[in-house]
Design a protein around this motif. Structure first.
Motif, PDB file in Angstrom:
ATOM      1  N   HIS A  33       0.868  -1.180   0.000  1.00 11.77           N
ATOM      2  CA  HIS A  33       0.000   0.000   0.000  1.00 11.77           C
ATOM      3  C   HIS A  33       0.897   1.220   0.000  1.00 11.77           C
ATOM      4  O   HIS A  33       2.071   1.152   0.360  1.00 11.77           O
ATOM      5  N   ASP A  34       0.374   2.337  -0.426  1.00  8.94           N
ATOM      6  CA  ASP A  34       1.138   3.576  -0.365  1.00  8.94           C
ATOM      7  C   ASP A  34       0.188   4.749  -0.146  1.00  8.94           C
ATOM      8  O   ASP A  34       0.009   5.220   0.958  1.00  8.94           O
ATOM      9  N   CYS A  35      -0.500   5.180  -1.225  1.00  6.86           N
ATOM     10  CA  CYS A  35      -1.314   6.397  -1.099  1.00  6.86           C
ATOM     11  C   CYS A  35      -2.582   6.186  -0.276  1.00  6.86           C
ATOM     12  O   CYS A  35      -3.046   7.080   0.402  1.00  6.86           O
ATOM     13  N   ARG A  36      -3.151   5.023  -0.369  1.00  5.22           N
ATOM     14  CA  ARG A  36      -4.467   4.709   0.244  1.00  5.22           C
ATOM     15  C   ARG A  36      -5.546   5.679  -0.241  1.00  5.22           C
ATOM     16  O   ARG A  36      -6.498   5.964   0.463  1.00  5.22           O
ATOM     17  N   GLU A  37      -5.366   6.199  -1.443  1.00  3.98           N
ATOM     18  CA  GLU A  37      -6.340   7.127  -2.022  1.00  3.98           C
ATOM     19  C   GLU A  37      -6.751   6.715  -3.432  1.00  3.98           C
ATOM     20  O   GLU A  37      -7.308   7.521  -4.175  1.00  3.98           O
ATOM     21  N   GLY A  38      -6.393   5.506  -3.845  1.00  4.50           N
ATOM     22  CA  GLY A  38      -6.774   5.051  -5.182  1.00  4.50           C
ATOM     23  C   GLY A  38      -5.939   5.656  -6.289  1.00  4.50           C
ATOM     24  O   GLY A  38      -6.378   5.694  -7.433  1.00  4.50           O
ATOM     25  N   ILE A  39      -4.731   6.122  -5.966  1.00  9.27           N
ATOM     26  CA  ILE A  39      -3.915   6.825  -6.962  1.00  9.27           C
ATOM     27  C   ILE A  39      -2.684   6.035  -7.385  1.00  9.27           C
ATOM     28  O   ILE A  39      -2.335   5.992  -8.556  1.00  9.27           O
ATOM     29  N   CYS A  40      -2.010   5.381  -6.415  1.00 10.07           N
ATOM     30  CA  CYS A  40      -0.686   4.824  -6.718  1.00 10.07           C
ATOM     31  C   CYS A  40      -0.743   3.435  -7.341  1.00 10.07           C
ATOM     32  O   CYS A  40       0.185   3.035  -8.047  1.00 10.07           O
ATOM     33  N   GLY A  41      -1.775   2.679  -7.090  1.00  9.38           N
ATOM     34  CA  GLY A  41      -1.885   1.342  -7.659  1.00  9.38           C
ATOM     35  C   GLY A  41      -1.132   0.283  -6.875  1.00  9.38           C
ATOM     36  O   GLY A  41      -0.975  -0.846  -7.336  1.00  9.38           O
ATOM     37  N   ALA A  42      -0.630   0.635  -5.681  1.00  7.22           N
ATOM     38  CA  ALA A  42       0.183  -0.326  -4.927  1.00  7.22           C
ATOM     39  C   ALA A  42      -0.633  -1.458  -4.311  1.00  7.22           C
ATOM     40  O   ALA A  42      -0.158  -2.585  -4.226  1.00  7.22           O
ATOM     41  N   CYS A  43      -1.841  -1.160  -3.866  1.00  6.58           N
ATOM     42  CA  CYS A  43      -2.622  -2.188  -3.158  1.00  6.58           C
ATOM     43  C   CYS A  43      -3.109  -3.241  -4.154  1.00  6.58           C
ATOM     44  O   CYS A  43      -3.830  -2.929  -5.082  1.00  6.58           O
ATOM     45  N   THR A  86     -10.138   0.468  -6.076  1.00 11.12           N
ATOM     46  CA  THR A  86      -8.929  -0.172  -5.551  1.00 11.12           C
ATOM     47  C   THR A  86      -9.213  -0.742  -4.158  1.00 11.12           C
ATOM     48  O   THR A  86     -10.146  -0.305  -3.484  1.00 11.12           O
ATOM     49  N   CYS A 127      -7.739  -0.218  -1.479  1.00 11.54           N
ATOM     50  CA  CYS A 127      -7.651   0.792  -0.416  1.00 11.54           C
ATOM     51  C   CYS A 127      -8.907   1.656  -0.350  1.00 11.54           C
ATOM     52  O   CYS A 127      -9.168   2.294   0.672  1.00 11.54           O
ATOM     53  N   ILE A 137      -3.406   3.380 -13.352  1.00 11.57           N
ATOM     54  CA  ILE A 137      -2.473   3.541 -12.232  1.00 11.57           C
ATOM     55  C   ILE A 137      -1.504   2.363 -12.143  1.00 11.57           C
ATOM     56  O   ILE A 137      -0.734   2.271 -11.186  1.00 11.57           O
TER      57      ILE A 137
HETATM   58  S1  FES Z   1      -2.706   2.219  -1.886  1.00 16.47           S
HETATM   59 FE1  FES Z   1      -2.488   3.590  -3.611  1.00 16.47          FE
HETATM   60  S2  FES Z   1      -4.068   2.913  -4.946  1.00 16.47           S
HETATM   61 FE2  FES Z   1      -4.399   1.715  -3.162  1.00 16.47          FE
END
Ligand code: FES
Length: 251
Positions: free
Chosen positions: A56-66, A81, A83, A159
């Motif tokens: 996880h990273d942004c937890r805002e639906g932006i980074c695509g990590a989750c 996403t 998150c 993303i």
């Molecule tokens: S944590 Fe960044 S999109 Fe889900």
């Protein structure tokens, strides 16, 4: 809410993994799915057990990590996403399966974390513009027709989360790659490299071991940003055009 979680646990890339069952209590309907996993991890730490590894990273639906497969669906039951998925999508007493992305090109690193560097290598093959930029140009110096700007923006929303690959029965990265190809190819700044970009990115995609596209459409259904399925046919046209142009230049 009280939930039963069945979580994929895997110590190392080579170790065998297994689903492990945990009970999580005190889950609020307003928690995000990742906050619910945080609650589980806090419980595990208090009990002296190893917390579940997840990206996880942004937890805002932006980074695509989750990147979680939840009850067999990439990012879970909502088109968003993981998150941005909230626990109101589940009911008290539910049993929820949580797994990592399942694709040969995304090997598991640990638990729910997968290695998505294959996407980085596809971008490195051509997902950029090399036009000299110098100092910041005046915004209107290069006119971009509105339909082209809209088309570029629609594809720029990707993303790179990999849900398309995880959802595809072939493990294909065609939707991801086509989003990048169509985004940059729609802009005048990206036009000089149109041909090399699509040829190199598709070759990189194949080299990474992603499967072929059979237009099942699972990718577009799972995409949290709504990249449309016709992006793939547009990229195929772009690829054929580039191939023909290259052949014509050689003949
Ligand atoms: S944590 Fe960044 S999109 Fe889900």
């Amino acid at each position: 809410m009280k939930l039963n979680l069945r979580v994929w646990r895997q110590q190392t890339p080579d170790a065998p993994g297994a689903m492990v069952t945990y009970e999580v209590d005190g889950v609020s309907r307003d928690m995000s799915f990742l906050e619910m996993l945080d609650t589980l991890n806090e419980d595990l730490i208090v009990r002296g057990e190893e917390p579940v590894a997840f990206d996880h990273d942004c937890r805002e639906g932006i980074c695509g990590a989750c990147s979680l497969v939840i009850n067999g669906e990439a990012h879970g039951p909502e088109r968003t996403t993981a998150c941005q998925l909230h626990m109101r999508s589940f009911r008290d007493g539910d049993t929820i399966d949580v797994e990592p992305w399942r694709a040969a090109a995304f090997p598991v690193v640990k638990d729910l974390v997968v290695d998505r560097s294959a996407f980085d290598r596809i971008i490195q093959a051509g997902g950029y513009i090399t036009a000299p930029t110098g100092s910041a140009p005046e915004a209107h110096a290069t006119a971009v027709p509105k339909p082209d700007a809209d088309r570029a923006f629609e594809h720029a929303e990707c993303i790179g989360c990999g849900a398309c690959v995880a959802a595809c029965p072939n493990g294909s990265a065609m939707l991801f790659t086509s989003a990048k190809v169509n985004h940059l190819g729609a802009l005048p700044q990206g036009s000089p490299e149109r041909e090399t970009r699509v040829l190199d990115m598709v070759a990189a995609m194949d080299d990474e071991g992603f499967g072929g596209c059979t237009l099942t459409g699972e990718c577009a259904t799972a995409c949290p940003k709504g990249i449309p399925l016709p992006s793939i046919t547009a990229m195929n046209r772009e690829w054929l055009r580039a191939l023909r142009k290259g052949r014509a230049a050689r003949d």
